[in-house]
Design a protein around this motif. Structure first.
Motif, short mmCIF file in Angstrom:
data_model
loop_
_atom_site.label_atom_id
_atom_site.label_comp_id
_atom_site.label_asym_id
_atom_site.label_seq_id
_atom_site.Cartn_x
_atom_site.Cartn_y
_atom_site.Cartn_z
N ASN A 106 -21.41 21.13 37.22
CA ASN A 106 -20.03 21.67 37.27
C ASN A 106 -19.29 21.41 35.97
O ASN A 106 -18.55 22.27 35.49
CB ASN A 106 -19.26 21.05 38.44
N ARG A 107 -19.50 20.24 35.38
CA ARG A 107 -18.84 19.91 34.12
C ARG A 107 -19.29 20.85 33.00
O ARG A 107 -18.47 21.35 32.22
CB ARG A 107 -19.12 18.44 33.76
N GLN A 108 -20.58 21.12 32.94
CA GLN A 108 -21.10 22.03 31.91
C GLN A 108 -20.57 23.45 32.11
O GLN A 108 -20.15 24.11 31.15
CB GLN A 108 -22.63 22.02 31.92
N VAL A 109 -20.57 23.91 33.35
CA VAL A 109 -20.09 25.26 33.64
C VAL A 109 -18.61 25.38 33.28
O VAL A 109 -18.19 26.35 32.63
CB VAL A 109 -20.35 25.64 35.12
N ARG A 110 -17.81 24.40 33.69
CA ARG A 110 -16.37 24.43 33.37
C ARG A 110 -16.12 24.46 31.87
O ARG A 110 -15.28 25.20 31.37
CB ARG A 110 -15.66 23.21 33.99
N PHE A 111 -16.86 23.63 31.14
CA PHE A 111 -16.71 23.58 29.69
C PHE A 111 -16.98 24.95 29.07
O PHE A 111 -16.20 25.43 28.24
CB PHE A 111 -17.67 22.53 29.10
N LEU A 112 -18.07 25.58 29.46
CA LEU A 112 -18.43 26.89 28.90
C LEU A 112 -17.45 27.99 29.34
O LEU A 112 -17.15 28.91 28.57
CB LEU A 112 -19.87 27.25 29.25
N GLN A 113 -16.91 27.88 30.56
CA GLN A 113 -15.88 28.83 31.00
C GLN A 113 -14.64 28.70 30.13
O GLN A 113 -14.05 29.70 29.73
CB GLN A 113 -15.49 28.57 32.46
N GLN A 114 -14.23 27.47 29.86
CA GLN A 114 -13.04 27.24 29.03
C GLN A 114 -13.24 27.75 27.62
O GLN A 114 -12.27 28.12 26.95
CB GLN A 114 -12.68 25.75 29.00
N ARG A 115 -14.46 27.80 27.17
CA ARG A 115 -14.75 28.32 25.84
C ARG A 115 -14.84 29.85 25.83
O ARG A 115 -15.01 30.45 24.78
CB ARG A 115 -16.03 27.71 25.29
N GLY A 116 -14.75 30.48 27.00
CA GLY A 116 -14.65 31.93 27.05
C GLY A 116 -15.94 32.69 27.30
O GLY A 116 -16.02 33.89 27.01
N PHE A 117 -16.94 32.03 27.86
CA PHE A 117 -18.18 32.73 28.17
C PHE A 117 -18.14 33.27 29.59
O PHE A 117 -17.47 32.72 30.46
CB PHE A 117 -19.38 31.79 27.96
N THR A 118 -18.88 34.34 29.82
CA THR A 118 -18.90 34.98 31.14
C THR A 118 -19.82 34.18 32.07
O THR A 118 -20.72 33.47 31.60
CB THR A 118 -19.43 36.43 31.05
#
Length: 155
Positions: free
Chosen positions: A130-142
Motif C-alpha cells: 500500500n505504501r508503494q502504491v500510494r507513493f507512485l499515485q502521488q507522483r502521478g502514475f496511473t
C-alpha cells in the motif's frame, strides 16, 4: 490621466523580456507575474499577445521544457498534466502533443522510480505494498502503470 502617460509600454516589454530571459514562461504565468508587478491588465494582455506573435513567448516551448524537467524528476503523466494545465495555463491538447512527441515510456519511468525508492524486492506485506502504491499515485502514475511494476506481496 491616460494610460500612456502613467505607464510606459516599453518598460512593460523590458520587464516581460527580463522574465523570459530567466526561463520560458507560459502566457498565463507571464501575465500573472506582470500584473502582480502592478502593470494594467489590458496593457499586459496586449504586450504578451505581441510577444507571442513575435515568437518571444511560446506555450509550446514552455510546455516542452516544463515536461522535460518533470519527467527528469520522475513525475507521472497525471501529475504533469494537472500541473501544466491548472497551474501554468497550458491547454490539454498542447501537453498531450508534447507527451506524444517525446515518446515517454511511462511504465519504465514508474518502474525506475519504484526501484530507486524501494529497491528490487517485492513488498514484504500488504502495508508495504500500500505504501508503494500510494507513493507512485502521488507522483502521478496511473493504476495500470503502478500495478505493472509493484507486485502483490506473497501470502
Amino acid at each position: 490621466m491616460d494610460e500612456s502617460s502613467e505607464y510606459d509600454e516599453g518598460e512593460l516589454r523590458d520587464s516581460a523580456f527580463r522574465l523570459l530571459a530567466m526561463r520560458e514562461q507560459s502566457r498565463t504565468e507571464l501575465k500573472r507575474k506582470l500584473i502582480q508587478k502592478q502593470w494594467p491588465a489590458d496593457m499586459v494582455k496586449r504586450v504578451v499577445d505581441e510577444l507571442t506573435q513575435e515568437g518571444w513567448q511560446s506555450d509550446e516551448r514552455f510546455a516542452g521544457s516544463f515536461i522535460r524537467e518533470k519527467v527528469g524528476q520522475k513525475q507521472g503523466k497525471l501529475k504533469i498534466l494537472a500541473q501544466a494545465t491548472q497551474q501554468k495555463g497550458i491547454s490539454t491538447e498542447t501537453v498531450e502533443d508534447i507527451f506524444e512527441s517525446m515518446e515517454i515510456d511511462w511504465f519504465e519511468l514508474c518502474a525506475q522510480l519504484k526501484q530507486k525508492k524501494f529497491g528490487d524486492d517485492d513488498p514484504a506485506d500488504e502495508k508495504a505494498w500500500n505504501r508503494q502504491v500510494r507513493f507512485l499515485q502521488q507522483r502521478g502514475f496511473t493504476p495500470e502503470q503502478i500495478f505493472a511494476c509493484v507486485n502483490r506481496p506473497r501470502r
